[in-house]
Design a protein around this motif. Structure first.
Motif, PDB file in Angstrom:
ATOM      1  N   TRP A  85       0.828  -1.197   0.000  1.00 35.82           N
ATOM      2  CA  TRP A  85       0.000   0.000   0.000  1.00 35.82           C
ATOM      3  C   TRP A  85       0.870   1.258   0.000  1.00 35.82           C
ATOM      4  O   TRP A  85       0.596   2.220  -0.731  1.00 35.82           O
ATOM      5  CB  TRP A  85      -0.918  -0.020   1.225  1.00 35.82           C
ATOM      6  CG  TRP A  85      -1.792   1.179   1.318  1.00 35.82           C
ATOM      7  CD1 TRP A  85      -2.917   1.446   0.602  1.00 35.82           C
ATOM      8  CD2 TRP A  85      -1.596   2.298   2.185  1.00 35.82           C
ATOM      9  NE1 TRP A  85      -3.443   2.651   0.972  1.00 35.82           N
ATOM     10  CE2 TRP A  85      -2.646   3.198   1.957  1.00 35.82           C
ATOM     11  CE3 TRP A  85      -0.646   2.613   3.143  1.00 35.82           C
ATOM     12  CZ2 TRP A  85      -2.775   4.396   2.627  1.00 35.82           C
ATOM     13  CZ3 TRP A  85      -0.767   3.805   3.822  1.00 35.82           C
ATOM     14  CH2 TRP A  85      -1.818   4.683   3.563  1.00 35.82           C
ATOM     15  N   ARG A  86       1.927   1.267   0.808  1.00 35.59           N
ATOM     16  CA  ARG A  86       2.843   2.419   0.820  1.00 35.59           C
ATOM     17  C   ARG A  86       3.474   2.630  -0.549  1.00 35.59           C
ATOM     18  O   ARG A  86       3.591   3.765  -1.023  1.00 35.59           O
ATOM     19  CB  ARG A  86       3.931   2.213   1.874  1.00 35.59           C
ATOM     20  CG  ARG A  86       3.454   2.386   3.271  1.00 35.59           C
ATOM     21  CD  ARG A  86       4.623   2.337   4.258  1.00 35.59           C
ATOM     22  NE  ARG A  86       4.110   2.101   5.587  1.00 35.59           N
ATOM     23  CZ  ARG A  86       4.362   1.042   6.330  1.00 35.59           C
ATOM     24  NH1 ARG A  86       5.145   0.085   5.873  1.00 35.59           N
ATOM     25  NH2 ARG A  86       3.843   0.920   7.527  1.00 35.59           N
ATOM     26  N   ASN A  87       3.887   1.534  -1.187  1.00 33.87           N
ATOM     27  CA  ASN A  87       4.466   1.649  -2.533  1.00 33.87           C
ATOM     28  C   ASN A  87       3.453   2.201  -3.521  1.00 33.87           C
ATOM     29  O   ASN A  87       3.801   3.020  -4.384  1.00 33.87           O
ATOM     30  CB  ASN A  87       5.000   0.305  -3.003  1.00 33.87           C
ATOM     31  CG  ASN A  87       6.237  -0.124  -2.252  1.00 33.87           C
ATOM     32  OD1 ASN A  87       6.937   0.703  -1.674  1.00 33.87           O
ATOM     33  ND2 ASN A  87       6.500  -1.420  -2.225  1.00 33.87           N
ATOM     34  N   LEU A  88       2.200   1.781  -3.417  1.00 35.56           N
ATOM     35  CA  LEU A  88       1.166   2.297  -4.316  1.00 35.56           C
ATOM     36  C   LEU A  88       0.922   3.781  -4.090  1.00 35.56           C
ATOM     37  O   LEU A  88       0.739   4.553  -5.051  1.00 35.56           O
ATOM     38  CB  LEU A  88      -0.138   1.514  -4.142  1.00 35.56           C
ATOM     39  CG  LEU A  88      -0.161   0.113  -4.731  1.00 35.56           C
ATOM     40  CD1 LEU A  88      -1.444  -0.602  -4.323  1.00 35.56           C
ATOM     41  CD2 LEU A  88      -0.041   0.162  -6.231  1.00 35.56           C
ATOM     42  N   VAL A  89       0.934   4.210  -2.836  1.00 33.65           N
ATOM     43  CA  VAL A  89       0.750   5.634  -2.539  1.00 33.65           C
ATOM     44  C   VAL A  89       1.894   6.442  -3.127  1.00 33.65           C
ATOM     45  O   VAL A  89       1.679   7.511  -3.724  1.00 33.65           O
ATOM     46  CB  VAL A  89       0.621   5.848  -1.015  1.00 33.65           C
ATOM     47  CG1 VAL A  89       0.704   7.316  -0.659  1.00 33.65           C
ATOM     48  CG2 VAL A  89      -0.668   5.250  -0.499  1.00 33.65           C
ATOM     49  N   ILE A  90       3.116   5.953  -2.988  1.00 32.93           N
ATOM     50  CA  ILE A  90       4.282   6.652  -3.556  1.00 32.93           C
ATOM     51  C   ILE A  90       4.171   6.716  -5.071  1.00 32.93           C
ATOM     52  O   ILE A  90       4.408   7.774  -5.684  1.00 32.93           O
ATOM     53  CB  ILE A  90       5.591   5.964  -3.120  1.00 32.93           C
ATOM     54  CG1 ILE A  90       5.798   6.155  -1.620  1.00 32.93           C
ATOM     55  CG2 ILE A  90       6.776   6.490  -3.901  1.00 32.93           C
ATOM     56  CD1 ILE A  90       6.932   5.338  -1.046  1.00 32.93           C
ATOM     57  N   GLU A  91       3.790   5.611  -5.715  1.00 32.09           N
ATOM     58  CA  GLU A  91       3.628   5.604  -7.169  1.00 32.09           C
ATOM     59  C   GLU A  91       2.542   6.572  -7.619  1.00 32.09           C
ATOM     60  O   GLU A  91       2.700   7.275  -8.628  1.00 32.09           O
ATOM     61  CB  GLU A  91       3.304   4.189  -7.657  1.00 32.09           C
ATOM     62  CG  GLU A  91       4.479   3.250  -7.603  1.00 32.09           C
ATOM     63  CD  GLU A  91       4.112   1.839  -8.056  1.00 32.09           C
ATOM     64  OE1 GLU A  91       3.062   1.666  -8.709  1.00 32.09           O
ATOM     65  OE2 GLU A  91       4.871   0.916  -7.750  1.00 32.09           O
ATOM     66  N   GLU A  92       1.427   6.633  -6.877  1.00 39.51           N
ATOM     67  CA  GLU A  92       0.362   7.570  -7.234  1.00 39.51           C
ATOM     68  C   GLU A  92       0.840   9.013  -7.130  1.00 39.51           C
ATOM     69  O   GLU A  92       0.522   9.842  -7.979  1.00 39.51           O
ATOM     70  CB  GLU A  92      -0.851   7.361  -6.332  1.00 39.51           C
ATOM     71  CG  GLU A  92      -1.637   6.118  -6.634  1.00 39.51           C
ATOM     72  CD  GLU A  92      -2.792   5.905  -5.658  1.00 39.51           C
ATOM     73  OE1 GLU A  92      -2.963   6.712  -4.719  1.00 39.51           O
ATOM     74  OE2 GLU A  92      -3.528   4.920  -5.844  1.00 39.51           O
ATOM     75  N   ASN A  93       1.627   9.307  -6.096  1.00 34.38           N
ATOM     76  CA  ASN A  93       2.145  10.667  -5.956  1.00 34.38           C
ATOM     77  C   ASN A  93       3.104  11.018  -7.087  1.00 34.38           C
ATOM     78  O   ASN A  93       3.082  12.139  -7.598  1.00 34.38           O
ATOM     79  CB  ASN A  93       2.858  10.834  -4.610  1.00 34.38           C
ATOM     80  CG  ASN A  93       1.885  10.847  -3.460  1.00 34.38           C
ATOM     81  OD1 ASN A  93       0.710  11.140  -3.641  1.00 34.38           O
ATOM     82  ND2 ASN A  93       2.377  10.521  -2.275  1.00 34.38           N
ATOM     83  N   PRO A  98       4.948  14.269 -11.221  1.00 34.27           N
ATOM     84  CA  PRO A  98       6.338  13.808 -11.207  1.00 34.27           C
ATOM     85  C   PRO A  98       7.356  14.942 -11.055  1.00 34.27           C
ATOM     86  O   PRO A  98       8.386  14.762 -10.442  1.00 34.27           O
ATOM     87  CB  PRO A  98       6.494  13.100 -12.548  1.00 34.27           C
ATOM     88  CG  PRO A  98       5.383  13.550 -13.398  1.00 34.27           C
ATOM     89  CD  PRO A  98       4.292  13.994 -12.477  1.00 34.27           C
ATOM     90  N   LYS A  99       7.073  16.117 -11.574  1.00 32.80           N
ATOM     91  CA  LYS A  99       8.042  17.220 -11.478  1.00 32.80           C
ATOM     92  C   LYS A  99       8.173  17.698 -10.028  1.00 32.80           C
ATOM     93  O   LYS A  99       9.265  18.028  -9.595  1.00 32.80           O
ATOM     94  CB  LYS A  99       7.618  18.357 -12.381  1.00 32.80           C
ATOM     95  CG  LYS A  99       7.606  17.946 -13.840  1.00 32.80           C
ATOM     96  CD  LYS A  99       7.849  19.132 -14.718  1.00 32.80           C
ATOM     97  CE  LYS A  99       7.708  18.727 -16.151  1.00 32.80           C
ATOM     98  NZ  LYS A  99       8.943  18.402 -16.782  1.00 32.80           N
TER      99      LYS A  99
END
Length: 127
Positions: A85-93, A98-99
């Protein structure tokens, strides 16, 4: 030979008593069971209750061990799911902006992309 009638009857009584001691009517096991059911009903009941309670303790202990094992497995699964879940949150952010994430990584953490000019390769020789 003794003609006294009292002495003969005394000797006959001895033989009769000895014969009755040599031939028991029941076996030892039969006597014990008969005594338990006839005179020691409370003792038999208590023995039965001890056996039942020992069985209940065994069953309860086995169930507790099984539940503790299942709990441990669920906690391990929870750790894995929280990490995903933490990895998914980081990927969504990162995908959302991305900039902003790249600027934050450069400014706060001093991170940058690796280029062939700033890349360093370390080779470790094993024995």
């Amino acid at each position: 030979m003794n003609t006294n009638p009292n002495s003969e009857s005394y000797q006959d009584n001895i033989y009769v008593e000895v014969d009755s001691q040599r031939k028991p009517n029941k076996s030892l096991f039969g006597l014990i069971i008969g005594d338990l059911f006839g005179h020691q009903k409370m003792s038999l009941f208590l023995l039965l209750m001890i056996v039942v309670s020992a069985g209940a303790v065994l069953i309860t202990t086995q169930q507790v061990r099984k539940q503790l094992f299942e709990r441990e497995q669920l906690m391990l699964e929870q750790d894995v799911l929280e990490s995903e879940w933490r990895n998914l949150v980081i990927e969504e952010n990162v995908l959302a902006d991305p900039k902003r994430v790249e600027a934050k990584a450069k400014n706060q953490l001093g991170m940058s992309y690796v280029t062939p000019e700033n890349e360093t390769v370390i080779v470790i020789k094993s024995k």
